[in-house]
Design an enzyme around this catalytic site. Structure first.
Site, PDB file in Angstrom:
ATOM      1  N   ASP A 167     -14.651  -8.359  23.493  1.00  0.00           N
ATOM      2  CA  ASP A 167     -14.508  -7.008  23.649  1.00  0.00           C
ATOM      3  C   ASP A 167     -14.804  -5.646  22.789  1.00  0.00           C
ATOM      4  O   ASP A 167     -14.170  -6.756  20.924  1.00  0.00           O
ATOM      5  CB  ASP A 167     -13.451  -6.823  24.459  1.00  0.00           C
ATOM      6  CG  ASP A 167     -13.527  -7.460  26.116  1.00  0.00           C
ATOM      7  OD1 ASP A 167     -14.470  -7.199  26.825  1.00  0.00           O
ATOM      8  OD2 ASP A 167     -12.667  -7.818  26.562  1.00  0.00           O
ATOM      9  N   ASP A 196     -18.311  -4.014  31.258  1.00  0.00           N
ATOM     10  CA  ASP A 196     -16.834  -3.307  32.092  1.00  0.00           C
ATOM     11  C   ASP A 196     -17.012  -1.807  32.164  1.00  0.00           C
ATOM     12  O   ASP A 196     -17.046  -1.544  33.811  1.00  0.00           O
ATOM     13  CB  ASP A 196     -15.736  -3.751  31.261  1.00  0.00           C
ATOM     14  CG  ASP A 196     -15.095  -4.863  30.963  1.00  0.00           C
ATOM     15  OD1 ASP A 196     -15.498  -6.288  31.328  1.00  0.00           O
ATOM     16  OD2 ASP A 196     -14.920  -4.614  29.865  1.00  0.00           O
TER      17      ASP A 196
END
Length: 216
Positions: A167, A196
């Protein structure tokens, strides 16, 4: 739009999102370390803040340890297979192109995060000293040297479907202090990635445009 063109559209969209997602993740993972400071992308409210999580979208997990991680990865695989089956069925039934675009984003995002879990442990070196590679209660003891002192840490399990998800994006903004209950807190504290974001966009499209997609 003809069925073959819809199949082609879905394939191209999924492929483009997957390529972009993996390029960003690999670039961030090879150019930033676990202690790299956050960098501004758009002013001070949208930053690049590299981390890795052992869960799914936005760090969601299904419990800790080997069983929880395997259950999460298997859930991903089953969900992806289900989405593919559903998309094929919708194309055959003449679903609207915009709805297929939304489903393509969800499929691409889910697949992008699965790729991390499935293959990154075989591509990149594993360092048990890095905080996001440690997992209390895993029972997987490994030697770690910090500041010249060797000690044991409980590291996460590694291998196929057991890797972390990379991330890097974060909204670094806070609610106004005057706002009840939320004042001073981050608007959205989770660190996320392009996969995401694709899942979120796809779901929002379905929620906002559901009357158009399901007018029957």
């Amino acid at each position: 739009m003809e069925k073959n063109k819809k199949f082609l559209l879905v394939g191209i969209l999924v492929l483009l999102v997957l390529i972009a997602d993996q390029i960003i993740k690999i670039w961030v993972k090879t150019n930033y370390g676990p202690y790299s400071p956050a960098e501004n992308i758009l002013g001070e409210w949208f930053v690049l803040n590299y981390t890795e999580n052992q869960g799914m979208a936005f760090g969601t997990t299904l419990g800790g340890g080997l069983i929880g991680k395997l259950a999460l990865s298997i859930f991903r695989v089953v969900a992806i297979a289900g989405i593919i089956y559903y998309i094929i069925k919708q194309i055959k039934e003449g679903a609207k192109t915009e709805y297929l675009v939304a489903l393509s984003f969800v499929l691409a995002g889910a697949t992008g995060n699965l790729i991390d879990s499935a293959f990154y442990d075989f591509i990149f070196d594993f360092d048990p000293c890095i905080p996001f590679n440690q997992l209390e209660g895993s029972g997987n003891l490994m030697s770690c040297t910090s500041f010249g002192v060797e000690h044991e840490v409980e590291a996460r399990n590694t291998g196929f479907l057991l890797g972390n998800v990379v991330d890097m994006f974060q909204f670094d903004a806070e609610w106004p202090e005057s706002m009840p209950w939320l004042g001073g807190r981050q608007v959205f504290p989770a660190i996320w990635n392009l996969a995401d974001g694709a899942i979120t966009v796809g779901i929002l499209m379905v929620v906002v445009r559901q009357k158009k997609y399901f007018n029957k």
